[in-house]
Write an enzyme that holds these catalytic residues in place. Structure first.
Site, PDB file in Angstrom:
ATOM      1  N   SER A  86     -13.222  17.960  18.444  1.00  0.00           N
ATOM      2  CA  SER A  86     -13.585  17.966  16.664  1.00  0.00           C
ATOM      3  C   SER A  86     -11.929  18.120  16.111  1.00  0.00           C
ATOM      4  O   SER A  86     -10.980  17.510  16.413  1.00  0.00           O
ATOM      5  CB  SER A  86     -13.794  19.338  16.229  1.00  0.00           C
ATOM      6  N   HIS A 145     -20.140  17.987  10.646  1.00  0.00           N
ATOM      7  CA  HIS A 145     -20.640  17.100  11.829  1.00  0.00           C
ATOM      8  C   HIS A 145     -22.769  16.843  11.085  1.00  0.00           C
ATOM      9  O   HIS A 145     -23.065  16.549  12.908  1.00  0.00           O
ATOM     10  CB  HIS A 145     -20.431  17.598  13.185  1.00  0.00           C
TER      11      HIS A 145
END
Length: 424
Positions: free
Chosen positions: A93, A206
């Site tokens: 990420s 997400h």
């Protein structure tokens, strides 16, 4: 000695009070990196990292630049002081932005401002207070995805969405979405034996609920320019390396809504024959996610691992390395037409290394460090005489080091080399 390997960068959640403090006291390059971060952000990021409070450090808009800054600082120690060069890089990420920064695609000041804004947008997405996340340990990602799909499909107006947000390993998945949907999925999975842990996060990262933030982040990214990468960076969304810099903005924007697929990164790494990795950042969360039977992972933030990484062994040199230095000297563009200087700075040292190679071939003598030093001194003389740019010198040194799997280049101090782009 650590040969062909990857470098990994962790994401948000790895921050802790005290991160990087001891390191900054031991390494001048870390202290300088943190000063650079303070200046870029207009705040004392180092004080927040070293002293807290944890409530402020955990804020998304603070945690992200703090984790990125420490990752870059560790990379500078790893590359400049220890002389390592990775075969590839990847990040979880947020960590993907750190990886791109260390690879030279984003300058360090730009990266800090970028993740600061990313954090603000993600923090803003949390304001509605409708989202949640939970870690699911036990079932495979496919099983978790099936439960999420069933729950989301049961609500046609999209008000009860839950999705897989992170595939961390075959035994750990994270789910994200509306609070009620995440709670229902957690109960169903728990009933089937899963260990479900609600995460203390401020927004459903997400997931489709982050779409407004992703759109705003895409606009921010459109104002940045990206440079060429010094080594491949593998996307944590696709498990494939970036093809070119044109892909960066779109992929980073998608990173707010799309799931992280860490097993895909590991699968790609395995496919190119890389069986070791170094985690650069606070803690060792990525090391703990790695399958212990297939990968050897060292965490910079672990004292024993750091000691192993620092411990140098003698590199074995080949005559091919000397020939490569000769080839580089030949193909570098000449910008100096002074005959006397060219003879002294290019022709004479080149002829010396060429004669050395001929002698070694005739005698069968082992290539020693002194021979490599002579070849590299020749290269340095050629670069200087021909007027080769600092950026090109760094790129050629890095490729030479990577091609022959060397920890460092004898006689060429990493700290003294002309670093380009974000590695200044």
């Amino acid at each position: 000695m650590l040969n062909k390997h990857a470098i990994w960068f962790p994401g948000q959640g790895s921050q802790r009070v005290g991160m990087g403090k001891t390191l900054s006291e031991r390494h001048a390059v870390v202290k300088a990196t943190m000063e650079e971060a303070n200046e870029a952000l207009g705040m004392r990021l180092d004080s927040l990292m070293y002293e807290g409070p944890i409530t402020e450090l955990t804020r998304t808009d603070n945690a992200q630049p703090a984790i990125l800054a420490l990752g870059v600082a560790m990379y500078r120690v790893y590359s400049r002081e220890w002389g390592y060069l990775p075969a590839m890089a990847a990040g979880h990420s947020l960590g993907e932005i750190t990886a791109l920064t260390c690879a030279g695609a984003i300058t360090f000041p730009d990266a800090l401002r970028l993740v600061r804004r990313r954090g603000e947008l993600m923090q803003g997405a949390a304001a509605a207070g409708i989202g949640a996340m939970a870690a699911v340990n036990g079932p495979s990602p496919d099983v978790v995805a099936k439960v999420c799909l069933e729950i989301s499909a049961g609500c046609t107006d999209g008000s009860r969405i839950v999705v897989v947000s992170n595939m961390n390993s075959e035994r750990q998945t994270v789910i994200s979405g509306h609070k009620e949907a995440v709670h229902e999925a957690s109960e169903r999975l728990s009933a089937h034996g899963a260990a479900v842990i609600p995460l203390q996060v401020s927004a459903p990262f997400h997931s489709p609920l982050m779409a407004p933030a992703a759109a705003q982040f895409a606009e921010v990214l459109s104002r940045f320019s990206f440079g060429e990468m010094d080594f491949p960076v593998v996307s944590s969304l696709t498990g494939l390396p970036y093809g070119d810099t044109a892909e960066i903005a779109g992929m980073l924007a998608r990173g707010l809504t799309d799931p992280v697929n860490w097993p895909a990164v590991l699968a790609f790494q395995k496919s190119i024959g890389v069986a070791a990795a170094v985690e650069l950042g606070p803690g060792n969360v990525l090391k703990r996610l790695a399958p212990s039977d297939a990968l050897r992972v060292f965490a910079f933030d672990d004292k024993e691992d750091e000691a192993h990484l620092v411990g140098r062994q003698t590199d074995a040199y080949s005559i091919d390395l000397l020939n490569r230095c000769l080839a580089i000297a030949t193909c570098v563009r000449n910008r100096n037409w002074n005959k006397a200087e060219y003879e002294q700075g290019v022709v004479s040292p080149y002829r010396g290394v060429q004669q050395l190679v001929d002698r070694l071939r005739e005698t069968g003598e082992q290539v020693a460090e002194a021979h490599v030093r002579q070849a590299l001194a020749m290269l340095e003389s050629v670069f200087r005489t021909k007027g080769t740019s600092a950026e090109e010198q760094e790129r050629r040194y890095a490729r030479l080091q990577g091609e022959f799997g060397l920890r460092g280049l004898p006689g060429v101090s990493p700290a003294d080399r002309p670093y380009a782009g974000s590695l200044v």
